[in-house]
Scaffold this active site. Structure first.
Site, mmCIF file in Angstrom:
data_model
loop_
_atom_site.group_PDB
_atom_site.id
_atom_site.type_symbol
_atom_site.label_atom_id
_atom_site.label_comp_id
_atom_site.label_asym_id
_atom_site.label_seq_id
_atom_site.Cartn_x
_atom_site.Cartn_y
_atom_site.Cartn_z
ATOM 1 N N HIS A 406 10.838 -7.322 -4.276
ATOM 2 C CA HIS A 406 11.880 -6.639 -3.507
ATOM 3 C C HIS A 406 12.717 -5.688 -4.371
ATOM 4 C CE1 HIS A 406 13.802 -5.910 0.177
ATOM 5 N NE2 HIS A 406 13.843 -7.132 0.658
ATOM 6 N N ASP A 410 10.632 -2.057 -0.540
ATOM 7 C CA ASP A 410 11.496 -2.447 0.570
ATOM 8 C C ASP A 410 10.663 -3.056 1.692
ATOM 9 O OD1 ASP A 410 13.741 -1.484 -0.736
ATOM 10 O OD2 ASP A 410 13.494 0.539 0.102
#
Length: 434
Positions: A406, A410
């Site tokens: 992450h 995204d």
């Protein structure tokens, strides 16, 4: 007599130390020149160390699992010949990860032992229930009618006990009579069908490849904030295409789902370069790679290995199938070269028919994504017919999982990538369209 100290040579890759994963000698053994002394593991390869002299082993550097620094003494050999201390043995790199080394490290044998049953004394039995003497010690009466409740009969059946062998206080056999029978026969090794026996506890030292896997997985989960996205895909048309191609493959390798998935990944990657990347934590640099060097998670006797399909974007399904087979066999047989185990930019992990409904694969650091196809199942699904109405048809469905870093990827990017992948998988003719 002279003593020769064999020092661990520089075995390349810029390493400072190596792990002892197997000794082929022990103190007091006589070893001949060029005979194997030990197997040493670096980050990815196991290297065989050979003795440069003949003699008797008088010292060893440590136990299996210990780390030895480059240049430090690995073994001391007492020899009749005069030898120079600066003699070095070149490591044998014929097989960087050898199958016999793996089997010696990981093979173990569990000795099966019976758990002794506790001795039974008259005090153990209820005053209302006598200890049953088995009919085996008496003459079984073939004309005897067995009276017992359905519950007692069901319990005896589950335990594999013939009620004709059980004596009761009266004509009817009760649970207490069955309990007494079991207590009596416990000391004679009675064991219900299907029951497992206890095994001895066995401590297994985490060394070699297993330790490397543990360290890498722990580092990945510690350093990377994972998230996983799962999507369902209709692979009915793709499976039909695969079957047709296999029927007409000639001498070419049989196709599995994996080559088609890899082609779809490589066609989708250019629009989503953040998926095919490596993240250098220390430098704070993300490198988006132009070529797809695809890691293929492979289960071996030593544990999970990830051989790399170089430039997967340049290969068709047949070439990918051949490369998948070659690399998997090399990994399992211990013949994979270090260059074939490093430098991946993205990994695919598949459990094949064991695939499960969904998986949450762990990223192969420093990569930023890993893709996991799950098993294919047949289910009814709603679909629109040619007239615009709805119909129910049989479909082959597969869930596809992707775990991402992450810090780099995204959620929107991951979902968009999988949706683009889904379009190719569900319309497989596009895989072959220019």
């Amino acid at each position: 007599m002279a003593r020769y100290s064999f020092r661990l040579p520089d075995i390349g890759e810029g390493i400072a130390e190596a792990e002892i994963v197997a000794w082929h000698v022990k103190i007091g053994d006589r070893v001949e020149e060029d005979a194997q002394l030990a197997d040493m593991m670096t980050d990815k390869a196991t290297v065989e160390m050979e003795s440069p002299v003949s003699g008797v082993v008088v010292e060893l550097a440590g136990e299996v699992g210990d780390m030895v620094s480059i240049g430090s003494t690995l073994a001391v050999i007492e020899t009749d010949a005069e030898v120079s201390e600066d003699v070095e043995a070149a490591p044998d790199r014929k097989n960087d990860i050898t199958e016999d080394v793996v089997s010696r490290i990981l093979s173990s044998k569990e000795d099966e032992v019976e758990v002794p049953a506790p001795a039974v004394t008259p005090a153990d039995a209820s005053t209302e229930v006598r200890e049953a003497s088995p009919v085996a010690a008496q003459e079984r009466d073939p004309a005897r009618k067995i009276l017992a409740s359905p519950a007692v009969r069901a319990r005896a059946r589950d335990l594999g006990v013939d009620l004709a062998d059980v004596s009761g206080d009266g004509e009817r056999i009760r649970h207490a009579d069955l309990d007494a029978y079991l207590r009596y026969h416990a000391g004679q090794g009675y064991q219900a069908p299907g029951a497992s026996r206890a095994h001895v506890d066995e401590p297994v030292k985490v060394i070699g490849m297993r330790r490397k896997i543990a360290e890498n997985m722990a580092a990945s989960k510690r350093a990377i904030p994972h998230f996983t996205y799962v999507e369902e895909m209709d692979v009915t048309a793709l499976e039909a295409m695969r079957a047709d191609l296999n029927e007409n493959r000639g001498n070419r390798p049989k196709l599995t789902m994996l080559p088609f998935l890899i082609v779809a990944i490589c066609r989708t990657i250019p629009a989503f370069p953040m998926i095919n990347a490596r993240y250098d934590d220390e430098a704070g640099v993300v490198t988006r790679h132009g070529a797809v060097h695809l890691g293929m998670a492979t289960q071996t006797d030593a544990g999970l290995m990830v051989p790399i399909i170089r430039d997967a974007q340049d290969k068709n399904v047949w070439q990918l199938a051949s490369e998948i087979t070659r690399l998997a066999e090399a990994a399992r047989s211990g013949k994979a070269k270090p260059a074939e185990l490093t430098g991946g930019t993205l990994t695919v992990t598949s459990l094949g028919p064991l695939g499960g409904v969904a998986t949450t694969p762990v990223i192969n650091r420093p990569e930023v994504a890993i893709i996991g196809p799950n098993k294919i199942v047949e289910r009814p699904m709603f679909a629109r017919n040619a007239q615009g109405g709805e119909e129910i048809r049989r479909a082959k469905l597969m869930n596809l999982s992707i775990s991402c870093d992450h810090r780099v990827v995204d959620g929107w990017d991951a979902a968009s990538f999988v949706q683009a992948l889904k379009k190719l998988i569900e319309t497989p003719v596009l895989l072959f369209a220019e």
